[in-house]
Write an enzyme that holds these catalytic residues in place. Structure first.
Site, PDB file in Angstrom:
ATOM      1  N   VAL A  33       0.815  -1.220   0.000  1.00 44.69           N
ATOM      2  CA  VAL A  33       0.000   0.000   0.000  1.00 44.69           C
ATOM      3  C   VAL A  33       0.848   1.268   0.000  1.00 44.69           C
ATOM      4  O   VAL A  33       0.316   2.372  -0.105  1.00 44.69           O
ATOM      5  CB  VAL A  33      -0.970   0.040   1.200  1.00 44.69           C
ATOM      6  CG1 VAL A  33      -1.930  -1.119   1.151  1.00 44.69           C
ATOM      7  CG2 VAL A  33      -0.215   0.073   2.520  1.00 44.69           C
ATOM      8  N   LYS A  47       3.580   1.772   2.431  1.00 41.96           N
ATOM      9  CA  LYS A  47       4.052   2.157   3.759  1.00 41.96           C
ATOM     10  C   LYS A  47       5.553   2.410   3.801  1.00 41.96           C
ATOM     11  O   LYS A  47       6.014   3.263   4.560  1.00 41.96           O
ATOM     12  CB  LYS A  47       3.648   1.130   4.819  1.00 41.96           C
ATOM     13  CG  LYS A  47       4.255  -0.237   4.705  1.00 41.96           C
ATOM     14  CD  LYS A  47       3.737  -1.135   5.815  1.00 41.96           C
ATOM     15  CE  LYS A  47       4.341  -2.525   5.724  1.00 41.96           C
ATOM     16  NZ  LYS A  47       4.001  -3.216   4.452  1.00 41.96           N
ATOM     17  N   THR A  48       6.325   1.702   2.959  1.00 43.40           N
ATOM     18  CA  THR A  48       7.766   1.982   2.925  1.00 43.40           C
ATOM     19  C   THR A  48       8.030   3.374   2.375  1.00 43.40           C
ATOM     20  O   THR A  48       8.872   4.118   2.909  1.00 43.40           O
ATOM     21  CB  THR A  48       8.503   0.939   2.067  1.00 43.40           C
ATOM     22  OG1 THR A  48       8.295  -0.365   2.620  1.00 43.40           O
ATOM     23  CG2 THR A  48       9.992   1.220   2.027  1.00 43.40           C
ATOM     24  N   LYS A  50      13.403  -1.544  10.266  1.00 51.94           N
ATOM     25  CA  LYS A  50      12.509  -2.481   9.584  1.00 51.94           C
ATOM     26  C   LYS A  50      12.753  -3.819  10.267  1.00 51.94           C
ATOM     27  O   LYS A  50      13.660  -4.582   9.891  1.00 51.94           O
ATOM     28  CB  LYS A  50      12.853  -2.555   8.093  1.00 51.94           C
ATOM     29  CG  LYS A  50      12.070  -3.594   7.309  1.00 51.94           C
ATOM     30  CD  LYS A  50      10.702  -3.098   6.900  1.00 51.94           C
ATOM     31  CE  LYS A  50       9.996  -4.133   6.023  1.00 51.94           C
ATOM     32  NZ  LYS A  50       8.691  -3.680   5.548  1.00 51.94           N
ATOM     33  N   GLU A 106       8.993   0.440  10.647  1.00 46.95           N
ATOM     34  CA  GLU A 106       8.060   0.010   9.602  1.00 46.95           C
ATOM     35  C   GLU A 106       7.779  -1.472   9.728  1.00 46.95           C
ATOM     36  O   GLU A 106       8.696  -2.301   9.732  1.00 46.95           O
ATOM     37  CB  GLU A 106       8.620   0.298   8.204  1.00 46.95           C
ATOM     38  CG  GLU A 106       7.596  -0.007   7.115  1.00 46.95           C
ATOM     39  CD  GLU A 106       8.226  -0.359   5.779  1.00 46.95           C
ATOM     40  OE1 GLU A 106       7.539  -1.013   4.971  1.00 46.95           O
ATOM     41  OE2 GLU A 106       9.393  -0.009   5.556  1.00 46.95           O
ATOM     42  N   ALA A 141       5.796  -5.235   8.732  1.00 47.10           N
ATOM     43  CA  ALA A 141       5.738  -6.111   7.559  1.00 47.10           C
ATOM     44  C   ALA A 141       4.280  -6.437   7.289  1.00 47.10           C
ATOM     45  O   ALA A 141       3.572  -6.907   8.184  1.00 47.10           O
ATOM     46  CB  ALA A 141       6.537  -7.384   7.812  1.00 47.10           C
ATOM     47  N   GLY A 142       3.821  -6.170   6.074  1.00 40.93           N
ATOM     48  CA  GLY A 142       2.423  -6.437   5.764  1.00 40.93           C
ATOM     49  C   GLY A 142       1.506  -5.561   6.606  1.00 40.93           C
ATOM     50  O   GLY A 142       1.786  -4.399   6.868  1.00 40.93           O
ATOM     51  N   PRO A 165       0.188  12.043  -3.044  1.00 38.02           N
ATOM     52  CA  PRO A 165      -0.060  11.713  -4.444  1.00 38.02           C
ATOM     53  C   PRO A 165       0.713  10.490  -4.907  1.00 38.02           C
ATOM     54  O   PRO A 165       1.700  10.077  -4.292  1.00 38.02           O
ATOM     55  CB  PRO A 165       0.443  12.969  -5.172  1.00 38.02           C
ATOM     56  CG  PRO A 165       1.558  13.462  -4.305  1.00 38.02           C
ATOM     57  CD  PRO A 165       1.088  13.200  -2.890  1.00 38.02           C
ATOM     58  N   ALA A 166       0.279   9.935  -6.018  1.00 34.74           N
ATOM     59  CA  ALA A 166       1.077   8.932  -6.715  1.00 34.74           C
ATOM     60  C   ALA A 166       2.299   9.645  -7.284  1.00 34.74           C
ATOM     61  O   ALA A 166       2.184  10.750  -7.819  1.00 34.74           O
ATOM     62  CB  ALA A 166       0.262   8.292  -7.829  1.00 34.74           C
TER      63      ALA A 166
END
Length: 248
Positions: free
Chosen positions: A18, A20-21, A42, A118, A120-121, A208-209
């Site tokens: 989605v 998040k990274t 991480k 961050e 995982a999943g 934004p993308a």
């Protein structure tokens, strides 16, 4: 260092992929550029081609924060199989130890102004022996920041995530939507407003993308955060307003 004395956030997503990274790295870049010492972690990354080195997610976080910490502090568990962390660890006859992760996070947190972890999943992703990402969040003691998609279905996924966090008594600072297209469709236009009214926490940014290499995307998101009309809400939620005022 007591959890109450640490500033930081645990970033989870409503699903895999989605953004998040990118959000974690973009936030790290934004804060680092304003003079804060940002720690990154991480805890578990699977699908790492060469586990002797950092995986792509951890490597991006390290670059974004300008971190000089060791690889084992930035990413305690690096697993080769592109599977859920518990399955990837099982293939290597390893068990993910939450205490080892907590020690890595605490070691970094004592040396920084703000800690970004961050996951995982998603929040319900399994890590070890029936323990979930949510259980790790509780043990580490940092509040949650939820990264969500903009597409149709994100309201359901995001509310399920915030509901699960509330049920497990995990404090949640807010939601960041990632990947809003330049011309959003009706569902995408509605998502921020619907989540703001339905979720148990606020929408702190709609990002934004972005295009380019991973580092270029992170830099673009850091610049977007700097000019975001909701930046005061985000900084307040992260307990950073006063801290940022100490820097140029």
């Amino acid at each position: 260092m007591a959890a109450a004395e640490r500033r930081g956030i645990f970033i989870t997503g409503t699903d895999t992929g989605v953004g998040k990274t990118l959000v974690a790295a973009g936030l790290a870049r934004f804060l680092t550029e304003r003079g804060l010492r940002v720690g990154v972690c991480k805890p578990v990354e699977s699908g790492v081609a060469n586990p002797a080195d950092l995986g792509p997610d951890a490597g991006l976080l390290k670059w974004a924060a300008g971190s000089s910490e060791t690889d084992d502090l930035i990413s305690p568990y690096r697993l080769s199989a592109p599977l859920s962390p518990d399955q990837a660890a099982k293939l290597e006859n390893r068990r993910i130890d939450f205490n080892k992760i907590a020690e890595a996070v605490d070691s970094t947190a004592t040396k920084c102004d703000f800690m970004i972890i961050e996951g995982a999943g998603g929040l319900m992703a399994p890590l070890a022996g029936g323990l979930l990402v949510a259980d790790l969040v509780k043990q580490l003691g940092f509040p949650l920041l939820v990264v969500a998609r903009t597409e149709l279905g994100t309201i359901n996924h995001t509310l399920l995530t915030t509901f699960a966090a509330r049920t497990m008594e995990i404090p949640t600072t807010g939601i960041i939507l990632c990947g809003m297209p330049e011309t959003p469709d009706q569902a995408q236009q509605n998502a921020p407003h619907a989540l703001a009214s339905l979720a148990s926490c606020g929408v702190l940014a709609s990002l934004p993308a972005v295009d380019g290499s991973e580092r270029q995307k992170v830099q673009s998101l850091a610049e977007t955060l700097a000019s975001s009309p909701t930046l005061p809400w985000l900084l307040s939620a992260l307990n950073l307003t006063r801290r940022l005022s100490d820097y140029p």
